[in-house]
Design a protein around this motif. Structure first.
Motif, PDB file in Angstrom:
ATOM      1  N   SER A  54       0.781  -1.075  -0.223  1.00  0.00           N
ATOM      2  CA  SER A  54      -0.217  -0.077   0.177  1.00  0.00           C
ATOM      3  C   SER A  54       1.148   0.998   0.173  1.00  0.00           C
ATOM      4  N   THR A  55       1.988   1.528   0.783  1.00  0.00           N
ATOM      5  CA  THR A  55       2.881   2.461   0.745  1.00  0.00           C
ATOM      6  C   THR A  55       3.246   2.645  -0.695  1.00  0.00           C
ATOM      7  N   GLN A  56       2.935   1.809  -2.025  1.00  0.00           N
ATOM      8  CA  GLN A  56       3.964   1.870  -2.960  1.00  0.00           C
ATOM      9  C   GLN A  56       2.691   2.784  -3.905  1.00  0.00           C
ATOM     10  N   TYR A  57       1.594   1.925  -4.014  1.00  0.00           N
ATOM     11  CA  TYR A  57       0.667   2.006  -4.541  1.00  0.00           C
ATOM     12  C   TYR A  57      -0.748   3.075  -4.248  1.00  0.00           C
ATOM     13  N   ALA A  58      -0.324   3.499  -2.995  1.00  0.00           N
ATOM     14  CA  ALA A  58      -1.854   4.729  -2.164  1.00  0.00           C
ATOM     15  C   ALA A  58      -1.619   5.774  -2.857  1.00  0.00           C
ATOM     16  N   ASN A  59      -0.375   6.189  -3.828  1.00  0.00           N
ATOM     17  CA  ASN A  59      -0.214   7.144  -3.476  1.00  0.00           C
ATOM     18  C   ASN A  59       0.001   7.488  -5.502  1.00  0.00           C
ATOM     19  N   PRO A  60      -0.571   7.928  -5.576  1.00  0.00           N
ATOM     20  CA  PRO A  60      -0.479   7.780  -7.739  1.00  0.00           C
ATOM     21  C   PRO A  60       0.838   8.089  -8.023  1.00  0.00           C
ATOM     22  N   LEU A  61       2.345   8.725  -7.869  1.00  0.00           N
ATOM     23  CA  LEU A  61       3.182   9.183  -8.342  1.00  0.00           C
ATOM     24  C   LEU A  61       4.205   7.995  -7.914  1.00  0.00           C
ATOM     25  N   ARG A  62       4.609   7.400  -6.487  1.00  0.00           N
ATOM     26  CA  ARG A  62       4.409   6.273  -6.089  1.00  0.00           C
ATOM     27  C   ARG A  62       4.404   4.930  -7.118  1.00  0.00           C
ATOM     28  N   LEU A  63       2.873   5.246  -7.795  1.00  0.00           N
ATOM     29  CA  LEU A  63       2.320   4.066  -8.225  1.00  0.00           C
ATOM     30  C   LEU A  63       2.798   4.266  -9.954  1.00  0.00           C
ATOM     31  N   ALA A  64       2.981   5.123 -10.138  1.00  0.00           N
ATOM     32  CA  ALA A  64       3.466   5.575 -11.712  1.00  0.00           C
ATOM     33  C   ALA A  64       4.573   5.168 -12.131  1.00  0.00           C
ATOM     34  N   GLY A  65       5.652   4.754 -10.266  1.00  0.00           N
ATOM     35  CA  GLY A  65       6.250   5.067 -10.811  1.00  0.00           C
ATOM     36  C   GLY A  65       6.823   3.266 -10.847  1.00  0.00           C
ATOM     37  N   VAL A  66       6.616   2.884 -10.282  1.00  0.00           N
ATOM     38  CA  VAL A  66       6.961   1.494 -10.656  1.00  0.00           C
ATOM     39  C   VAL A  66       5.243   0.832 -11.852  1.00  0.00           C
ATOM     40  N   ILE A  67       5.191   1.146 -11.969  1.00  0.00           N
ATOM     41  CA  ILE A  67       4.384   0.707 -13.612  1.00  0.00           C
ATOM     42  C   ILE A  67       5.402   1.424 -14.490  1.00  0.00           C
ATOM     43  N   ALA A  68       6.260   2.348 -14.592  1.00  0.00           N
ATOM     44  CA  ALA A  68       7.117   2.578 -15.698  1.00  0.00           C
ATOM     45  C   ALA A  68       8.192   2.148 -15.672  1.00  0.00           C
ATOM     46  N   GLN A  69       8.564   1.698 -14.205  1.00  0.00           N
ATOM     47  CA  GLN A  69       9.965   1.049 -14.860  1.00  0.00           C
ATOM     48  C   GLN A  69       9.485  -0.535 -14.694  1.00  0.00           C
TER      49      GLN A  69
END
Length: 102
Positions: A54-69
């Motif tokens: 949840s610490t990675q997906y709750a923040n849209p910017l962090r989720l965007a980073g996971v997806i972008a990677q």
């Protein structure tokens, strides 16, 4: 400040980020996380990401980073993906509709 998003919203956004490949997401109720796998056009798994917390997906910017990677990893392997960008999310319960696929 960004608007936090739910796991279901994060899972939906993730599943839409790997077109034209298939993306299967699975929730993990035990720790409020999810994982996903990406399959090529022949059904072969080409990427697996486990345990998005949840610490990675709750923040849209962090989720965007996971997806972008993950997308970058696939593209380095020579896999072509449709363009994708994290949508602006003013209200996480009312996501913009995905464009129709023809």
């Amino acid at each position: 400040m960004t608007t936090p998003i739910t796991r279901n919203t994060a899972m939906r956004l993730t599943s839409e980020a790997f077109v034209p490949y298939g993306c299967k997401v699975r929730s993990n109720e035990a720790d409020d996380s999810f994982s996903f796998t990406v399959h090529d056009l022949h059904g072969q798994q080409v990427l697996s990401i486990e345990n998005i917390q949840s610490t990675q997906y709750a923040n849209p910017l962090r989720l965007a980073g996971v997806i972008a990677q993950a997308r970058a990893d696939l593209q380095r392997e020579g896999r072509d993906l449709d363009p994708w960008a994290m949508p602006y999310i003013p209200d996480p319960e009312v996501l913009p509709e995905a464009p129709p696929v023809y």
